[in-house]
Design an enzyme around this catalytic site. Sequence first.
Site, short mmCIF file in Angstrom:
data_model
loop_
_atom_site.label_atom_id
_atom_site.label_comp_id
_atom_site.label_asym_id
_atom_site.label_seq_id
_atom_site.Cartn_x
_atom_site.Cartn_y
_atom_site.Cartn_z
N TYR A 143 0.81 -1.21 0.00
CA TYR A 143 0.00 0.00 0.00
C TYR A 143 0.85 1.27 0.00
O TYR A 143 0.55 2.24 0.70
CB TYR A 143 -0.94 0.04 1.21
N HIS B 208 -0.74 -11.87 1.50
CA HIS B 208 -1.67 -11.00 0.79
C HIS B 208 -2.48 -11.73 -0.27
O HIS B 208 -3.66 -11.43 -0.50
CB HIS B 208 -0.89 -9.84 0.15
N SER C 153 -13.68 -4.39 1.88
CA SER C 153 -14.75 -3.83 1.04
C SER C 153 -16.13 -4.21 1.58
O SER C 153 -17.00 -4.64 0.82
CB SER C 153 -14.60 -4.28 -0.42
N LEU D 14 -18.47 -2.40 2.39
CA LEU D 14 -19.50 -1.52 1.83
C LEU D 14 -19.55 -1.62 0.31
O LEU D 14 -20.06 -0.73 -0.38
CB LEU D 14 -19.24 -0.07 2.25
N GLY D 15 -19.01 -2.75 -0.22
CA GLY D 15 -19.07 -2.96 -1.67
C GLY D 15 -18.37 -1.86 -2.44
O GLY D 15 -18.85 -1.41 -3.47
N GLY E 216 -18.19 1.14 -1.77
CA GLY E 216 -19.03 2.34 -1.79
C GLY E 216 -20.41 2.12 -2.37
O GLY E 216 -21.30 2.96 -2.20
N PHE E 217 -20.61 0.98 -3.04
CA PHE E 217 -21.89 0.75 -3.71
C PHE E 217 -23.04 0.65 -2.71
O PHE E 217 -24.16 1.05 -3.00
CB PHE E 217 -21.81 -0.52 -4.56
N GLY F 195 -25.42 3.76 -0.94
CA GLY F 195 -26.59 4.38 -1.54
C GLY F 195 -26.28 5.65 -2.31
O GLY F 195 -27.19 6.35 -2.77
#
Length: 323
Positions: free
Chosen positions: A55, A119, A198, A200-201, A203-204, A207
């Site tokens: 990263y 990883h 991830s 929250l997908g 960001g998907f 909403g």
Amino acid sequence: MEKRKLGNSRLEVSALGFGCMGLSFPNAPAKEENIKLLRSAFENGITFFDTAQAYGNNEELVGEALEPIRKEVVIATKFGFKDGNFQLGLDSHPETIKAVAAASLKKLKTDYIDLFYQHRPDPNVPIEEVAGAVKDLVQEGKVKYFGLCEANVETIRKAHAVLPVTALQSEYSMFYREPENEIIPTLDELGIGFVPFSPLGKGFLTGTINADVELDKTDARNMSPRFSKENREANQALVDLVVSLAKDKNATPAQIALGWLSAQKPFIVPIPGTSKLHRLQENIGGVNISMSDVELNKINSALATIKIVGERYPAQIQQKLGK
């Protein structure tokens, strides 16, 4: 904040972790702001921080931010890519693992790594050799616990036989439920914790993204087939469901997504990432979302009727990740 143990291990962490990767993206805030955010996360109850060799300068950032509170937090980092660059492919040879550990200790300003993940599985190095190398580091006191990322059931079992695997980190959310088929039952059986990235997908599930949203040209999601305009439109039914659930619970869609994940198993600890304090506080609120078995069954029945369209990664990326 509530604490959770990662499987049968003695490693206890906050019920919500912090995925630090995004703080080293090109458009991330300045270092001082990131340090302030990481310390705010701790002040709000988060004790579990996730970084990696791959990263960029993230380990240095995390090390500097957490140095004053090192004994009170759990730091996870990762090895497995050549020179820490996923574009160069995989490298989990034992000598590389030990060299990465030494470098990570220095960058993190610490003398031990709480949780050291591979990883991605390296097809060129038997997982038994990987586990053996980490076992050496554990015996030397440089690493406390061993983890895997995106490993299949066979790999998990082989590694676990050499050195107990404390946690598996893989993608898991309402937007990607593949781990429910074999991975989660295996982790349950073996007493291994699950750390979904991830959650929250990407960001998907907040909403805020639909087919009409124009993603910035530098946004990494542009590379994901799942985030093409057509697939966002096809997957809108999932967002509609989460938004509806949020209204019923007087919560935000992100909080529903995190609450649902945490309710699946007591050994699940999601690690959402953010660069914004108000989003951090919103995510922490997801820990307080309680769901009864009746509610969960109703949600899962609804999810079963929604077919998610689009691969997570483009073909060339999947190849580099060893997929």
